[in-house]
Motif scaffolding. Structure first.
Motif, PDB file in Angstrom:
ATOM      1  N   ARG A   1      25.871  36.463  -6.200  1.00  0.00           N
ATOM      2  CA  ARG A   1      24.536  36.961  -5.845  1.00  0.00           C
ATOM      3  C   ARG A   1      23.638  35.754  -5.586  1.00  0.00           C
ATOM      4  N   LEU A   2      22.627  35.925  -4.739  1.00  0.00           N
ATOM      5  CA  LEU A   2      21.739  34.807  -4.409  1.00  0.00           C
ATOM      6  C   LEU A   2      20.697  34.619  -5.518  1.00  0.00           C
ATOM      7  N   VAL A   3      21.153  34.086  -6.651  1.00  0.00           N
ATOM      8  CA  VAL A   3      20.243  33.857  -7.780  1.00  0.00           C
ATOM      9  C   VAL A   3      19.954  32.378  -7.969  1.00  0.00           C
ATOM     10  N   HIS A   4      20.393  31.553  -7.007  1.00  0.00           N
ATOM     11  CA  HIS A   4      20.083  30.126  -7.092  1.00  0.00           C
ATOM     12  C   HIS A   4      20.010  29.533  -5.695  1.00  0.00           C
ATOM     13  N   VAL A   5      19.054  28.645  -5.489  1.00  0.00           N
ATOM     14  CA  VAL A   5      19.046  27.826  -4.273  1.00  0.00           C
ATOM     15  C   VAL A   5      18.907  26.370  -4.699  1.00  0.00           C
ATOM     16  N   SER A   6      19.397  25.493  -3.855  1.00  0.00           N
ATOM     17  CA  SER A   6      19.344  24.072  -4.168  1.00  0.00           C
ATOM     18  C   SER A   6      17.937  23.521  -3.969  1.00  0.00           C
ATOM     19  N   GLY A   7      17.636  22.420  -4.622  1.00  0.00           N
ATOM     20  CA  GLY A   7      16.364  21.735  -4.429  1.00  0.00           C
ATOM     21  C   GLY A   7      16.469  20.574  -3.459  1.00  0.00           C
ATOM     22  N   HIS A   8      17.659  20.386  -2.876  1.00  0.00           N
ATOM     23  CA  HIS A   8      17.881  19.202  -2.050  1.00  0.00           C
ATOM     24  C   HIS A   8      18.073  19.559  -0.575  1.00  0.00           C
TER      25      HIS A   8
ATOM     26  N   GLU B   1       0.870  -1.173   0.000  1.00  0.00           N
ATOM     27  CA  GLU B   1       0.000   0.000   0.000  1.00  0.00           C
ATOM     28  C   GLU B   1       0.904   1.219   0.000  1.00  0.00           C
ATOM     29  N   ILE B   2       0.609   2.148  -0.882  1.00  0.00           N
ATOM     30  CA  ILE B   2       1.515   3.283  -1.048  1.00  0.00           C
ATOM     31  C   ILE B   2       0.789   4.586  -0.811  1.00  0.00           C
ATOM     32  N   GLU B   3       1.373   5.404   0.047  1.00  0.00           N
ATOM     33  CA  GLU B   3       0.848   6.748   0.267  1.00  0.00           C
ATOM     34  C   GLU B   3       1.800   7.750  -0.379  1.00  0.00           C
ATOM     35  N   PHE B   4       1.203   8.755  -0.986  1.00  0.00           N
ATOM     36  CA  PHE B   4       1.986   9.767  -1.681  1.00  0.00           C
ATOM     37  C   PHE B   4       2.025  11.045  -0.849  1.00  0.00           C
ATOM     38  N   ILE B   5       3.218  11.370  -0.381  1.00  0.00           N
ATOM     39  CA  ILE B   5       3.387  12.531   0.503  1.00  0.00           C
ATOM     40  C   ILE B   5       3.867  13.709  -0.337  1.00  0.00           C
ATOM     41  N   HIS B   6       3.195  14.823  -0.242  1.00  0.00           N
ATOM     42  CA  HIS B   6       3.612  15.997  -1.019  1.00  0.00           C
ATOM     43  C   HIS B   6       5.009  16.446  -0.565  1.00  0.00           C
ATOM     44  N   ALA B   7       5.950  16.484  -1.512  1.00  0.00           N
ATOM     45  CA  ALA B   7       7.331  16.876  -1.202  1.00  0.00           C
ATOM     46  C   ALA B   7       7.671  18.173  -1.911  1.00  0.00           C
ATOM     47  N   SER B   8       8.394  19.051  -1.228  1.00  0.00           N
ATOM     48  CA  SER B   8       8.869  20.269  -1.900  1.00  0.00           C
ATOM     49  C   SER B   8      10.266  20.000  -2.459  1.00  0.00           C
ATOM     50  N   HIS B   9      10.516  20.595  -3.631  1.00  0.00           N
ATOM     51  CA  HIS B   9      11.757  20.346  -4.380  1.00  0.00           C
ATOM     52  C   HIS B   9      11.853  21.477  -5.401  1.00  0.00           C
ATOM     53  N   SER B  10      12.892  21.472  -6.237  1.00  0.00           N
ATOM     54  CA  SER B  10      12.978  22.529  -7.247  1.00  0.00           C
ATOM     55  C   SER B  10      11.939  22.354  -8.348  1.00  0.00           C
TER      56      SER B  10
ATOM     57  N   THR C   1      12.217   9.085   0.284  1.00  0.00           N
ATOM     58  CA  THR C   1      12.003  10.543   0.255  1.00  0.00           C
ATOM     59  C   THR C   1      11.889  11.103  -1.152  1.00  0.00           C
ATOM     60  N   GLY C   2      12.399  10.353  -2.176  1.00  0.00           N
ATOM     61  CA  GLY C   2      12.591  11.005  -3.470  1.00  0.00           C
ATOM     62  C   GLY C   2      13.571  12.156  -3.285  1.00  0.00           C
ATOM     63  N   ASP C   3      13.584  13.090  -4.212  1.00  0.00           N
ATOM     64  CA  ASP C   3      14.349  14.327  -4.011  1.00  0.00           C
ATOM     65  C   ASP C   3      13.476  15.282  -3.214  1.00  0.00           C
ATOM     66  N   TYR C   4      14.046  15.967  -2.247  1.00  0.00           N
ATOM     67  CA  TYR C   4      13.217  16.869  -1.451  1.00  0.00           C
ATOM     68  C   TYR C   4      14.060  17.918  -0.765  1.00  0.00           C
ATOM     69  N   LYS C   5      13.409  18.975  -0.357  1.00  0.00           N
ATOM     70  CA  LYS C   5      13.921  19.894   0.638  1.00  0.00           C
ATOM     71  C   LYS C   5      12.732  20.271   1.496  1.00  0.00           C
ATOM     72  N   ILE C   6      12.988  20.709   2.712  1.00  0.00           N
ATOM     73  CA  ILE C   6      11.873  21.127   3.555  1.00  0.00           C
ATOM     74  C   ILE C   6      11.672  22.623   3.307  1.00  0.00           C
ATOM     75  N   ASP C   7      10.822  22.932   2.326  1.00  0.00           N
ATOM     76  CA  ASP C   7      10.610  24.323   1.936  1.00  0.00           C
ATOM     77  C   ASP C   7       9.286  24.787   2.535  1.00  0.00           C
ATOM     78  N   ASP C   8       9.360  25.755   3.456  1.00  0.00           N
ATOM     79  CA  ASP C   8       8.139  26.248   4.105  1.00  0.00           C
ATOM     80  C   ASP C   8       7.381  27.228   3.226  1.00  0.00           C
ATOM     81  N   THR C   9       8.081  27.811   2.241  1.00  0.00           N
ATOM     82  CA  THR C   9       7.435  28.819   1.391  1.00  0.00           C
ATOM     83  C   THR C   9       7.823  28.622  -0.075  1.00  0.00           C
ATOM     84  N   PRO C  10       7.425  27.495  -0.647  1.00  0.00           N
ATOM     85  CA  PRO C  10       7.729  27.318  -2.072  1.00  0.00           C
ATOM     86  C   PRO C  10       6.952  28.356  -2.879  1.00  0.00           C
ATOM     87  N   VAL C  11       7.391  28.592  -4.086  1.00  0.00           N
ATOM     88  CA  VAL C  11       6.715  29.575  -4.939  1.00  0.00           C
ATOM     89  C   VAL C  11       5.427  28.992  -5.489  1.00  0.00           C
ATOM     90  N   ILE C  12       5.504  27.735  -5.929  1.00  0.00           N
ATOM     91  CA  ILE C  12       4.343  27.042  -6.483  1.00  0.00           C
ATOM     92  C   ILE C  12       3.985  25.908  -5.532  1.00  0.00           C
TER      93      ILE C  12
END
Lengths: 552, 552
Positions: free
Chosen positions: A357-364, A129-138, A157-168
């Protein structure tokens, strides 16, 4: 009760090519089918995929493929695995949209069963049985998976970061993770990509101020290059462009494709009239346009390289342009990126890099994200995945030293081709298979034999000599041998080396006994050895020797 | 009065392979003759050297070679240039000791005139007068050069940093530089390697505290890997080892060679009894020994790689060992270093990297060092050298924005193969030659033709097909064609592809007109084209086709 078997086919001890079989009893699901980017490109190898031969022994067990998200290192080998194993595929709407596009190009859509699932869903696939957990990533619409089995629950986990304020979309669904953690988690299979990085990974939002500044201060044309799959980043660029009165023109096929799909699905929200095509863009003043382009890694076929070195659809980088490299440097691309930056400077462009300059952040996930992951899911075992051995090891080291309750016994390091058996009582590697990755030939997009690549490496290293001798029925040489050289070093065309080589072969054959010539296999091998020694002695070269015996 | 001609043969727009011709009237000196490390290693290319063919047109002008210091990217091509142009060589005692070792290996010592010079010396070489300015760098006995000509004085910095407290020798001789600056400097040719790095480069002394801590805290065996030429670093390790009661055992040929030469010349001061050989080292307890090893860049032939992956002279990395990587990552080596670190972790070693502890400092000038250089020498023109275009450009940008009096007109960017004419009235590129670097074949250590490397690349990319046909005097095919494949993709050995290829060739020849077969050149070319199309159609492959026509 059985144990769970975890069988990684890729992504452990290497970047990319993520793929893992998970078996319980006589059923196995496959999580992700990604492609890799091997160092064999000089040998006509474009990409690599996991060695799916290895799954043959599980053929009758296989029940489904689950895709955590739509990055190429997780879905890029899907068409290859599906051609061999026609399995139903489960993933999010957006991930499936990306895979559909690809499968459609291969004409495979009619034969494949794609199941759309959403974050929060719980589905049953046989014993799993598989549950799909919404993960934030790039990327967007990514999942972590809770895989429930009679022997316990795995979190992948798949690829993830703990993003409290993703854009989308929403933040990482820690609530759901915590609920599953409360129910008991046997093992956490956890992304290690950024396990060497201290602290938290900044939110996708974090780059907005830098982009606002750049758009405010730039007077000439703006070129922004980022990964075409970084949808949060694309959204920010569209928004900030609109805010500062610039139109956006998207250049490069993968970027155009992703923007199109994401907009279709309502993931990317582009203010009407903001996105324009190239001819409209060229009609605008320099301070009214932002080009969003592929090629942040210095790829020679992408838009930015062409813009920097020649032209791209009539457009080129000029003095006064500003180029923003909104991406990290993927290891291995340092030199080509540096060369591209050199070309951009030569053209007179102003370059903004993430170093300055801070023009990139990681997705991991960085170390503190990993801590949150472990403390929220509270697994019995942690199995670091996704990364070179160095990152897996550093994840282990971090958790051991910074999260209570974890030590050498319950953080398990595995490798591709290992079979990890796991249940409530323990986790241990019960088999180790050596898996050669499968190389994909650049010209045909088909798998290329490992042995063929080895032959190419030998040809590359020393070139080739083609030796042709003609023998008659009495096992005597007829006429002169023919010798042709390709890529062989130190041949001085003026000193008659070919003639010398021919003479040497003639003499060698004259010295051979007729029965050794009659045995064609032995004859060819002796010719090869003779030529090899001759070339090595005369030229200090080690080419591949190809011998042909013509009989008249 | 003539102008000075500056002709870079290497090191501009690339890392390494530093070499520059400086001409006044009909006399030319060459500053440095370095080797480079090209990306062509898969093609049997070990190193590259400047294209000395280009100097042929100056053959009658050449008067001397000046070496600024003993790093391979400044002296590694010396034997190659001396074989073509027997010129006297001028350098420091230590630099000459390193070159003597190398020239001796080639049996060239008897034919070469080596002139030892010291910091502060002023010598006359024809029209040129040259002063040797003591420069601080990661190596010792390094020079910046003041090259006086009737048209003005050039400063060539060599590699340098402004180190006020080097471990060995004196600080950079800013007093001498300032005196020459006061006399008037026409142009400063200035190292750009670290021109993107803000601030000052830390002194070689700066790593001592970290090493003291490491030696104090480590209980097991210690392995320290650094560049074998980083003499300041080696001195620190010997000193700290002695301070904390460890012996030092040096592993790896280049490290042993450099330590030997440096000690012979009194540059490296090793307390008696501190340095021991391997058998003595193995008899010691773990906390009594420090191995000083080559291989910080993950080179597969060096000591550390072998220690990490198998054994080195019976020694191997084990659980409890500590490995200090006291070096920067040279761009291009990221992947092999990361793999090596993975192996070290697998063996259970503790790894200390420069990212996490101050165990390495650069030997090159950062931006504030460059400012000191420019402000002390006050040149009319600045010409950035040593580095990819990106670094040259960033040096220009830094000086323009941060040192008064410099702008686009007096900071001059040049490229390899340019001829820069310069005098009090101006500096301008008057010719641009395209220089293909000279590749050195790994097997023979001889130059390998550019065209041969191109052939190898084609072989590597698609493999090779050898096609042999036999024709009789009436221009008819005799017997079957022979086809051999090497490194060709997508051949399924079971489906009789070779037979199909033979048939296809037979049929094609049967369709040819006898006069087209009689013209052997045309015949071969037509066969080649036929085979090429056949293979491309059947296999989607693009191998090199080698055709041989046997006549009977």
């Amino acid at each position: 009760m059985s144990k769970i078997e975890i069988v990684p086919l890729g992504g452990i001890g290497e970047f990319g090519m993520n793929c893992m079989g998970i078996r319980y009893g006589d059923e196995m699901i496959v999580v992700d089918a990604g492609m890799g980017f091997p160092e064999e490109t000089p040998f006509g190898v474009d990409i690599s995929i996991p060695n799916f031969d290895f799954l043959e022994e599980y053929r009758d067990n296989l029940t489904a493929i689950i895709l955590t998200h739509g990055h190429e290192d997780h879905i890029g080998a899907l068409s290859y695995i599906l051609r061999r194993f026609n399995l139903p595929v489960y993933s999010s709407r957006f991930t499936l949209a990306l895979t559909e596009k690809r499968l459609g190009e291969y004409g495979m859509l009619d034969d494949v069963l794609l199941h759309r699932v959403s974050a929060g869903d719980r589905i049953k696939i046989g014993v799993f049985e598989i549950e799909f957990i919404h993960a934030s990533h790039s990327l967007v619409e990514c999942f972590s998976l809770a895989i429930h089995t009679p022997a316990g629950t795995l979190i992948h986990t798949g690829d993830y970061k703990i993003d409290d304020t993703p854009v989308i979309g929403k933040p990482y669904d820690l609530e759901m993770l915590g609920r599953i953690g409360d129910e008991g988690v046997l093992a956490l299979l956890c992304d290690s990509t950024n396990a060497t990085v201290p602290g938290r990974t900044p939110s996708e939002m974090a780059v907005i101020p830098a982009f606002q500044e750049i758009f405010e201060q730039t007077e000439g044309r703006l070129f922004v290059s980022t990964f075409s799959s970084s949808l949060h980043r694309l959204q920010i660029i569209f928004d900030v462009a609109h805010e500062y009165g610039r139109k956006v023109c998207v250049l490069g096929r993968s970027m155009q494709k992703n923007v199109e799909i994401a907009e279709e699905h309502g993931l990317l929200k582009i203010t009407h009239g903001t996105m324009i095509d190239l001819s409209a863009a060229r009609a605008l003043d320099d301070d009214e346009i932002c080009y969003l382009v592929t090629g942040s890694q210095g790829e020679m076929r992408a838009a930015l390289w062409n813009l920097a070195t020649s032209t791209y659809k009539g457009l080129e980088i000029e003095k006064g342009d500003t180029v923003v490299l909104s991406a990290r440097i993927i290891p291995g691309n340092e030199k080509s990126i540096s060369r591209m930056i050199g070309h951009l400077y030569k053209r007179g462009a102003n370059i903004i890099e993430e170093k300055r300059r801070l023009v990139h952040v990681s997705g991991h996930a960085s170390q503190e994200d990993i801590r949150i992951m472990v403390e929220t899911s509270r697994p019995k075992f942690v199995v670091p995945i996704h990364g070179e051995y160095r990152m897996l090891f550093r994840q282990k080291e971090f958790i051991k030293n910074h999260v209570a309750g974890y030590n050498d016994d319950n953080i398990v390091l595995i490798e591709n081709g290992n079979v990890l058996e796991i249940d409530q009582y323990g986790a241990s590697v019960v088999a180790e298979h050596e898996l050669h990755k499968t190389f994909i030939d650049e010209e045909s997009s088909e798998a290329i034999e490992f042995e063929t690549v080895r032959e190419r490496k030998r040809l590359a290293y020393g070139g080739a000599v083609s030796l042709v001798v003609t023998v008659d029925k009495s096992h005597k040489l007829t006429g002169e041998p023919h010798v042709t050289f390709q890529g062989v070093a130190n041949i001085d065309p003026l000193n008659g080396f070919s003639a010398k080589a021919r003479e040497s072969v003639s003499k060698a054959v004259a010295d051979m006994r007729p029965e050794h010539i009659a045995d064609r296999k032995m004859f060819k091998e002796n010719l090869r050895i003779h030529m090899k020694r001759f070339v090595q002695k005369e030229l200090a070269s080690k080419p591949v020797i190809v011998t042909t015996v013509v009989e008249v």
